[in-house]
Design an enzyme around this catalytic site. Structure first.
Site, PDB file in Angstrom:
ATOM      1  CB  SER A   1     -21.243 -37.594 -27.492  1.00  0.00           C
ATOM      2  OG  SER A   1     -20.041 -37.134 -26.965  1.00  0.00           O
ATOM      3  CG  HIS A   2     -17.889 -40.642 -27.497  1.00  0.00           C
ATOM      4  ND1 HIS A   2     -18.850 -40.173 -26.627  1.00  0.00           N
ATOM      5  CD2 HIS A   2     -17.743 -41.957 -27.251  1.00  0.00           C
ATOM      6  CE1 HIS A   2     -19.255 -41.178 -25.859  1.00  0.00           C
ATOM      7  NE2 HIS A   2     -18.593 -42.270 -26.227  1.00  0.00           N
TER       8      HIS A   2
ATOM      9  CG  ASP B   1     -16.730 -34.925 -28.302  1.00  0.00           C
ATOM     10  OD1 ASP B   1     -16.634 -33.689 -28.310  1.00  0.00           O
ATOM     11  OD2 ASP B   1     -17.638 -35.533 -27.696  1.00  0.00           O
TER      12      ASP B   1
ATOM     13  CG  ASP C   1     -21.142 -33.550 -28.189  1.00  0.00           C
ATOM     14  OD1 ASP C   1     -20.058 -34.153 -28.118  1.00  0.00           O
ATOM     15  OD2 ASP C   1     -21.929 -33.477 -27.231  1.00  0.00           O
TER      16      ASP C   1
ATOM     17  CG  ASP D   1     -19.296 -32.976 -24.889  1.00  0.00           C
ATOM     18  OD1 ASP D   1     -18.605 -33.692 -25.642  1.00  0.00           O
ATOM     19  OD2 ASP D   1     -20.359 -33.352 -24.371  1.00  0.00           O
ATOM     20  NE  ARG D   2     -16.686 -38.008 -24.642  1.00  0.00           N
ATOM     21  CZ  ARG D   2     -16.636 -39.294 -24.366  1.00  0.00           C
ATOM     22  NH1 ARG D   2     -15.555 -39.995 -24.662  1.00  0.00           N
ATOM     23  NH2 ARG D   2     -17.658 -39.902 -23.807  1.00  0.00           N
TER      24      ARG D   2
ATOM     25  CE  LYS E   1     -17.938 -34.851 -21.940  1.00  0.00           C
ATOM     26  NZ  LYS E   1     -19.270 -35.374 -21.713  1.00  0.00           N
TER      27      LYS E   1
END
Ligand code: G16
Length: 557
Positions: free
Chosen positions: A118-119, A291, A293, A295-296, A390
């Site tokens: 992710s982030h 981000d 991946d 999702d943010r 998300k």
């Protein structure tokens, strides 16, 4: 060729955290590390007949970070050896997390394996991660991740086949030891889903200048910072190609294995280019970032950072303006540390508001049961029942649809919302990489003090309630304990303390603070200024600076 059985021994650190198993690349690249975890997933998800993963379709994709291709080749061989019937893989190994969720749902896959941290930072010295999603498209619930962890402690062998690497870059179908491998376009299905939810004509007209979208006189302008991570191709296709935003609207649009050195966390600290554009001279009307991946999301107006908590509330209040939500919302869910701004919208709309622990997986049951339509978290995550993750770009498109429909500047929309429902001043202070023992002792002492806190005064503040959040899932009745310490004060303000479950080194203490301000004359303060008293109180209650020796947080959002 018969599957090869490879003897192995367990690793004792394969416990999934808030969102999958995240470790340094150096940990993941040890021999057998990926294989042990993948075999544990297959073992836990295996079954007899239709209830097991054998003979089924599985989706594989990731955010393109360093070590993705190597891990995918391991997974492909193991999938063939474990009796998977069909693998759907995003071209180049790319699938954003929300796109993977959609592909799982659309093609009725049994589940999916998403390769992302992710982030977290990427590159050879950065982080890597693996997450298993179930057939609803969402992150596996705790009972599955707990079973996977248990299995990683017992594993003695894994199954693979000895075949050359497959070509991840060529679209099309091939066979591998009886398994069908399909390399799919990572963007097409997702873009089609977005077209079904939003009024693309109306948004196109915003970019053409047919609607002011609240610009300062000229054509509506926006910038989207993809931070050299996975959303670049999605944003370029949707914003620039399908919606007609000018070329160059998407910054840092090519996914790179090390994210070009960017920290792919869309917050005011790491999204430098976006913040510079939105706070410089002649800023665009709307700015956003996503981000690693995808999702943010981070949302900005000219010189205005919209907190994720406020963004959730504003999206919920205006979602009916987009065709996909024109019928209204069933309910709104937020994670416990997210501000209560969304609850005020739920109350106004006369629909239920839910409070869940941190972690998108906790929204899954509410979405599947049709109880919540929109969900959001303070950690820059917003989404809806269109997928079970998300979704960064979805949030950006919903904002664009609202701006196009209301034909008003974003700052005006936000201020009007605060005037009507009040402003929830909000901040999160992160203390990263603190010694694990110090962090654990601080949380243990805080927990021990909870029974005696109510009624005590700390400076000007009087504690009203103090507890450790425990969640009972309203759908399946499962209980999740110790989900964050929350302290509420007599004036309605609140502090929450919890340790992050996504870091890979040391502990990260997160302190979430919020105060409600109903008076429109007092809603224009900087949030750090507005919350200064509460910030001092939060430090005094937990003894943060004294125990950690830090005089300020590592990141303020
Ligand atoms: C993950 C989870 C989110 C959570 C966030 C922060 O996001 O999916 O639900 O809010 O981590 O978690 P923590 O506070 O434990 O670090 P992502 O975008 O990293 O997958």
């Amino acid at each position: 060729m018969a599957p090869v059985i490879v003897p192995t021994t367990p690793f004792n650190d394969q416990k999934p955290g808030t969102s999958g198993l995240r470790k340094k690349v150096t940990v993941y690249s040890q021999p057998h590390y990926v294989a042990n975890f993948i075999q544990s997933i297959f073992d836990v998800m295996s079954g007899s007949g239709d209830d097991g993963i054998q003979g089924q379709t599985v989706v594989v994709g990731g955010d393109g970070r360093f070590y993705n291709p190597e891990a995918i080749q391991i997974i492909v061989r193991m999938a063939a050896a474990n009796g998977i019937r069909r693998l759907l893989i995003g071209r180049g190994g790319i699938l954003s997390t929300p796109a993977a969720s959609h592909v799982i749902r659309k093609y009725k896959a049994f589940g999916g394996i998403i390769l992302s941290a992710s982030h977290n930072q990427g590159g050879p010295d950065g982080d890597f991660g693996i997450k298993y999603n179930t057939g609803n498209g969402g992150p596996a619930p705790e009972k599955i991740t707990d079973a996977i962890f248990k299995r990683t402690g017992e594993i003695t062998e894994y199954r693979t086949v000895e075949t050359p690497d497959i070509d991840l870059d060529r679209l099309g179908t091939s066979q591998l030891e009886g398994m069908t491998v399909e390399i799919i376009d990572p963007v097409a299905d997702y873009a089609e889903l977005m077209e079904s939810l939003f009024d693309f004509d109306q948004i196109r007209s915003l970019f053409r200048g047919g609607s002011q979208g609240g610009t300062q006189g000229g054509k509506f302008r926006m910038v989207f910072d993809a931070l050299s991570a996975v959303t670049g191709p999605y944003a370029t296709e949707i914003l620039e190609k399908r919606l007609g935003a000018p070329a160059g609207t998407v910054l840092n649009g090519t996914p790179l294995p090390d994210f070009g050195g960017h920290h792919p966390d869309p917050n005011p600290v790491h999204a430098h280019d976006l913040v510079a554009a939105m706070t410089g001279p002649n800023p665009p009307d709307f700015g956003a970032a996503s981000d690693g991946d995808g999702d943010r999301n981070m949302i900005m107006g000219p010189s205005l950072f919209i907190t994720p908590s406020d963004s959730l509330a504003l999206l919920a209040a205006n979602a009916h303006l987009a065709p996909g939500y024109a019928g209204g919302l069933r309910g709104i869910a937020r994670s416990m540390p997210t501000s209560r701004a969304a609850d005020r919208v739920a109350a106004k709309l006369g629909i239920p508001g839910f409070e869940t622990p941190t972690g998108w997986k906790f929204f899954g049951n509410l979405l599947d049961a049709g109880q919540a339509t929109l969900c959001g978290e303070e950690s820059a995550g917003t989404g809806s029942d269109h997928v079970r993750e998300k979704d960064g770009l979805w949030a950006v498109l919903l904002w664009l649809n609202i701006l196009a429909a209301r034909n008003q500047p974003i700052g005006e929309i936000v201020r009007q919302h605060w005037r009507e429902l009040g402003r929830d001043y909000y901040t999160r202070h992160d203390y990263e990489d603190i010694d694990n023992a110090t962090a654990d002792a601080m949380m243990a002492d805080l927990r021990a003090s909870l029974p005696t806190l109510p009624g005590t005064r700390i400076g000007d503040a009087e504690v009203k309630t103090a507890d450790d959040f425990e969640y009972r899932d309203p759908i399946d009745g499962s209980i999740s304990k110790r989900q964050g310490i929350r302290i509420s004060f007599a004036d309605g303000s609140r502090v929450v303390y919890r340790l992050s479950g996504t870091g890979t080194g040391g502990a990260t203490l997160r302190v979430y603070m919020e105060r409600y301000e109903p008076d429109p004359a007092k809603q224009e303060l900087d949030s750090q200024e507005a919350l200064a008293g509460l910030i001092a109180t939060a430090d005094a209650v937990a003894g943060i600076s004294k125990r950690t020796g830090r005089d300020k947080p590592s990141v303020i959002t």
